[in-house]
Scaffold this motif. Structure first.
Motif, mmCIF file in Angstrom:
data_model
loop_
_atom_site.group_PDB
_atom_site.id
_atom_site.type_symbol
_atom_site.label_atom_id
_atom_site.label_comp_id
_atom_site.label_asym_id
_atom_site.label_seq_id
_atom_site.Cartn_x
_atom_site.Cartn_y
_atom_site.Cartn_z
ATOM 1 N N ASP A 1 74.472 16.242 28.212
ATOM 2 C CA ASP A 1 75.335 17.332 28.668
ATOM 3 C C ASP A 1 74.511 18.499 29.206
ATOM 4 O O ASP A 1 74.828 19.082 30.250
ATOM 5 C CB ASP A 1 76.227 17.819 27.521
ATOM 6 N N ASN A 2 73.452 18.859 28.492
ATOM 7 C CA ASN A 2 72.650 20.003 28.904
ATOM 8 C C ASN A 2 71.707 19.656 30.046
ATOM 9 O O ASN A 2 71.372 20.532 30.860
ATOM 10 C CB ASN A 2 71.879 20.545 27.700
ATOM 11 N N LEU A 3 71.294 18.412 30.134
ATOM 12 C CA LEU A 3 70.521 17.968 31.295
ATOM 13 C C LEU A 3 71.342 18.142 32.569
ATOM 14 O O LEU A 3 70.874 18.706 33.564
ATOM 15 C CB LEU A 3 70.118 16.496 31.118
ATOM 16 N N VAL A 4 72.584 17.679 32.539
ATOM 17 C CA VAL A 4 73.437 17.750 33.729
ATOM 18 C C VAL A 4 73.762 19.197 34.075
ATOM 19 O O VAL A 4 73.723 19.609 35.240
ATOM 20 C CB VAL A 4 74.728 16.930 33.521
ATOM 21 N N ARG A 5 74.096 20.007 33.055
ATOM 22 C CA ARG A 5 74.419 21.414 33.312
ATOM 23 C C ARG A 5 73.235 22.156 33.935
ATOM 24 O O ARG A 5 73.391 22.919 34.893
ATOM 25 C CB ARG A 5 74.829 22.105 32.009
ATOM 26 N N THR A 6 72.038 21.939 33.376
ATOM 27 C CA THR A 6 70.861 22.633 33.898
ATOM 28 C C THR A 6 70.496 22.114 35.282
ATOM 29 O O THR A 6 70.103 22.893 36.164
ATOM 30 C CB THR A 6 69.671 22.443 32.936
ATOM 31 N N MET A 7 70.611 20.813 35.484
ATOM 32 C CA MET A 7 70.324 20.232 36.796
ATOM 33 C C MET A 7 71.256 20.815 37.860
ATOM 34 O O MET A 7 70.837 21.160 38.969
ATOM 35 C CB MET A 7 70.504 18.713 36.713
ATOM 36 N N LEU A 8 72.538 20.961 37.512
ATOM 37 C CA LEU A 8 73.504 21.560 38.436
ATOM 38 C C LEU A 8 73.142 23.017 38.711
ATOM 39 O O LEU A 8 73.192 23.483 39.860
ATOM 40 C CB LEU A 8 74.912 21.456 37.858
ATOM 41 N N ALA A 9 72.779 23.764 37.656
ATOM 42 C CA ALA A 9 72.409 25.167 37.830
ATOM 43 C C ALA A 9 71.208 25.299 38.763
ATOM 44 O O ALA A 9 71.170 26.192 39.630
ATOM 45 C CB ALA A 9 72.105 25.804 36.478
ATOM 46 N N MET A 10 70.213 24.425 38.618
ATOM 47 C CA MET A 10 69.036 24.475 39.479
ATOM 48 C C MET A 10 69.396 24.160 40.921
ATOM 49 O O MET A 10 68.891 24.791 41.861
ATOM 50 C CB MET A 10 67.970 23.492 38.957
ATOM 51 N N MET A 11 70.257 23.171 41.140
ATOM 52 C CA MET A 11 70.681 22.847 42.497
ATOM 53 C C MET A 11 71.406 24.026 43.133
ATOM 54 O O MET A 11 71.224 24.343 44.311
ATOM 55 C CB MET A 11 71.585 21.612 42.483
ATOM 56 N N ILE A 12 72.233 24.711 42.337
ATOM 57 C CA ILE A 12 72.965 25.875 42.849
ATOM 58 C C ILE A 12 71.988 26.990 43.211
ATOM 59 O O ILE A 12 72.070 27.594 44.284
ATOM 60 C CB ILE A 12 73.982 26.371 41.806
ATOM 61 N N LEU A 13 71.041 27.261 42.316
ATOM 62 C CA LEU A 13 70.117 28.376 42.531
ATOM 63 C C LEU A 13 69.256 28.188 43.772
ATOM 64 O O LEU A 13 68.904 29.156 44.456
ATOM 65 C CB LEU A 13 69.209 28.544 41.301
ATOM 66 N N PHE A 14 68.908 26.933 44.074
ATOM 67 C CA PHE A 14 67.981 26.697 45.172
ATOM 68 C C PHE A 14 68.646 26.204 46.446
ATOM 69 O O PHE A 14 67.976 26.032 47.460
ATOM 70 C CB PHE A 14 66.904 25.688 44.734
ATOM 71 N N ARG A 15 69.973 25.999 46.430
ATOM 72 C CA ARG A 15 70.632 25.468 47.621
ATOM 73 C C ARG A 15 71.718 26.364 48.183
ATOM 74 O O ARG A 15 72.214 26.124 49.275
ATOM 75 C CB ARG A 15 71.238 24.086 47.330
ATOM 76 N N VAL A 16 72.129 27.389 47.446
ATOM 77 C CA VAL A 16 73.130 28.317 47.966
ATOM 78 C C VAL A 16 72.538 29.714 47.957
ATOM 79 O O VAL A 16 71.485 29.962 47.370
ATOM 80 C CB VAL A 16 74.436 28.287 47.134
ATOM 81 N N GLY A 17 73.229 30.636 48.607
ATOM 82 C CA GLY A 17 72.738 32.005 48.681
ATOM 83 C C GLY A 17 72.714 32.673 47.321
ATOM 84 O O GLY A 17 73.437 32.288 46.400
ATOM 85 N N GLU A 18 71.894 33.713 47.201
ATOM 86 C CA GLU A 18 71.728 34.403 45.919
ATOM 87 C C GLU A 18 73.038 35.005 45.431
ATOM 88 O O GLU A 18 73.329 35.000 44.240
ATOM 89 C CB GLU A 18 70.668 35.486 46.067
ATOM 90 N N GLU A 19 73.850 35.540 46.357
ATOM 91 C CA GLU A 19 75.095 36.182 45.952
ATOM 92 C C GLU A 19 76.087 35.178 45.380
ATOM 93 O O GLU A 19 76.840 35.485 44.456
ATOM 94 C CB GLU A 19 75.722 36.901 47.147
ATOM 95 N N ALA A 20 76.115 33.959 45.930
ATOM 96 C CA ALA A 20 77.068 32.945 45.468
ATOM 97 C C ALA A 20 76.564 32.203 44.236
ATOM 98 O O ALA A 20 77.352 31.596 43.514
ATOM 99 C CB ALA A 20 77.355 31.942 46.587
ATOM 100 N N ALA A 21 75.247 32.245 43.983
ATOM 101 C CA ALA A 21 74.679 31.446 42.897
ATOM 102 C C ALA A 21 75.187 31.891 41.531
ATOM 103 O O ALA A 21 75.559 31.064 40.694
ATOM 104 C CB ALA A 21 73.153 31.520 42.934
#
Length: 445
Positions: A25-45
């Motif tokens: 569960d935490n692997l997937v949550r953190t993996m998703l958070a990392m993808m968001i942080l590095f693939r979308v703009g800072e304001e939307a992250a």
């Protein structure tokens, strides 16, 4: 007893099943958070990362009650197998989302994992008294609690590495599928249980069943007090783990290594607290020390706040070595370990008491009610903390930690007055005139 439990067929399969599930569960949550942080703009992250937490917790509010009914109306081991088989299918979906870089698919997979976790929670805690004696119950809960926090830590680290190190996609996919398969295989060895409440009907109205579960939990005063205590621990832990990394980053300059170490310190502390609880209990379900554990939680929270309140924001990054060699870093590390240790000594015996006080035919539904209350407390704590942090109010994070410490003093007084005064829990389980969810008046024996 500890070694005997870890190698026992009555406990070891459930232990490893829970470990792999929490890790995943935490692997997937953190993996998703990392993808968001590095693939979308800072304001939307920021909003998307917050949404990810809500997407995972939300199913607990709606499905925990159904999970409790399902567990009481069925062989818990069989339900666990079906749930983990479904979770394995979800892992394939998550793996596809990662492979194709689809954030939307990962959100769907995360919600599905949250739903599976909500349904599984009443089983993993409700089944313990079926296979463990009263003398083993505190140790069993301590192991489950400790394994959960260690798995959370490892999942956070693995998810962070996945997002930051550009690991080969096929390795990540193999890891996701392998963990899901390991969790399912562990359930194949969980011993069967007899059906606790034959003929119990599953309520289709999810909202109604959730409110009914909470209302019925309140009909027993000691169950309600115990549930409030467990939920208070989760609120305190959630708020602490949201505030401390911010304080360390902004006022000390902690880098990625230091932020990861914060989770390590917390996991170590919970493990030590869980072990201490087993040693103090000595085969009993012992709750006399619970209010005093809350006092120590308050002391460590206040000390973290005081240690950082006079510091201004810094822009330099501090390594883990420099952090641990500094007086402020060492002080915060000791405070975090002490806080988590006190938290383990607070929550583990309370949950064991709740299980002991629950009658066999409704135990899973009691656990489900506690899970709903946990989720409500965590959401409430997060909302209140975020509001106080907002630009409109702008309460400094160290002050919020001090305030949380003061709140724990109030909690200690409350539980000192309301919890049973006996040194050990030896009372018979509560019994009810009618089954939970059946409607009508209920009378407590």
């Amino acid at each position: 007893m500890l070694l005997r439990l870890l190698i026992s067929k009555r406990f070891a399969p459930l232990f490893w099943c829970q470990f792999f599930s929490a890790f995943n569960d935490n692997l997937v949550r953190t993996m998703l958070a990392m993808m968001i942080l590095f693939r979308v703009g800072e304001e939307a992250a920021g909003p998307l990362v917050t949404l990810a937490v809500g997407v995972f917790i939300a199913p607990s509010l709606l499905l925990s009650a159904v999970g409790g009914q399902l567990a009481d109306a069925s062989d818990k081991a069989k339900v666990a197998r079906w749930l983990k088989l479904g979770e394995f299918a979800i892992q394939i979906l998550v793996a596809a989302g990662f492979w194709f870089g689809s954030i939307g698919t990962l959100f769907v997979g995360l919600f599905a994992l949250g739903a599976a976790a909500a349904l599984f929670s009443p089983i993993k805690y409700g089944i313990l008294p079926d296979h463990l004696s009263t003398e083993e119950l505190t140790a069993g809960n301590a192991f489950i609690e400790g394994a959960t926090f260690v798995a959370i830590l490892l999942g956070l680290v693995a998810g962070g590495i996945t997002g930051l190190k550009s690991t080969a996609p096929w390795l990540v996919v193999a890891q996701l599928i392998g963990v899901g398969l390991a969790s399912y295989l562990a359930t194949l060895f969980i011993p069967s249980t007899r059906i606790a409440a034959p003929g119990l009907k599953i309520t289709r109205n999810l909202i109604a069943s959730t409110f009914t579960m909470i209302r019925d939990l309140r009909t027993s005063r000691r169950l309600w007090i115990g549930a409030l205590g467990v939920s208070w621990f989760w609120l305190s832990g959630a708020v602490t783990l949201s505030l401390v990394p911010l304080v360390v980053k902004q006022r000390i300059g902690g880098g990625v290594e230091v932020e990861t170490a914060i989770s390590v310190f917390f996991a170590i502390g919970v493990g030590l607290g869980s072990l201490a609880t087993v040693l103090i209990a000595r085969g009993r379900i012992y709750i006399k020390h619970v209010p005093f554990a809350a006092v120590f939680m308050a002391i460590f929270l206040v000390d973290i706040g005081l240690a950082t309140s006079s510091l201004g924001n810094v822009h330099e990054t501090m390594s883990l070595g420099d952090f641990l060699h500094s007086l402020i870093g060492l002080r915060i590390a000791i405070d975090l370990i002490g806080l988590a240790c006190a938290g383990g000594m607070f929550s583990v015996p309370l949950f064991a008491a709740v299980q002991s006080w629950s009658s066999e035919d409704r135990r899973a539904r009691v656990v489900a009610g506690v899970s709903v209350l946990n989720a409500l407390f965590m959401v409430l704590g997060s909302v209140v903390t975020a509001s106080l942090q907002s630009a409109y109010i702008n309460v400094p994070d160290p002050v919020l930690l001090i305030a949380l410490g003061a709140a724990n003093v109030g909690a200690a007084l409350y539980f000192y007055v309301t919890l049973p005064r006996g040194h050990a829990v030896t009372y018979a389980p509560d019994t009810y005139a009618t089954d939970l969810g059946a409607g009508g008046e209920r009378s407590r024996a």
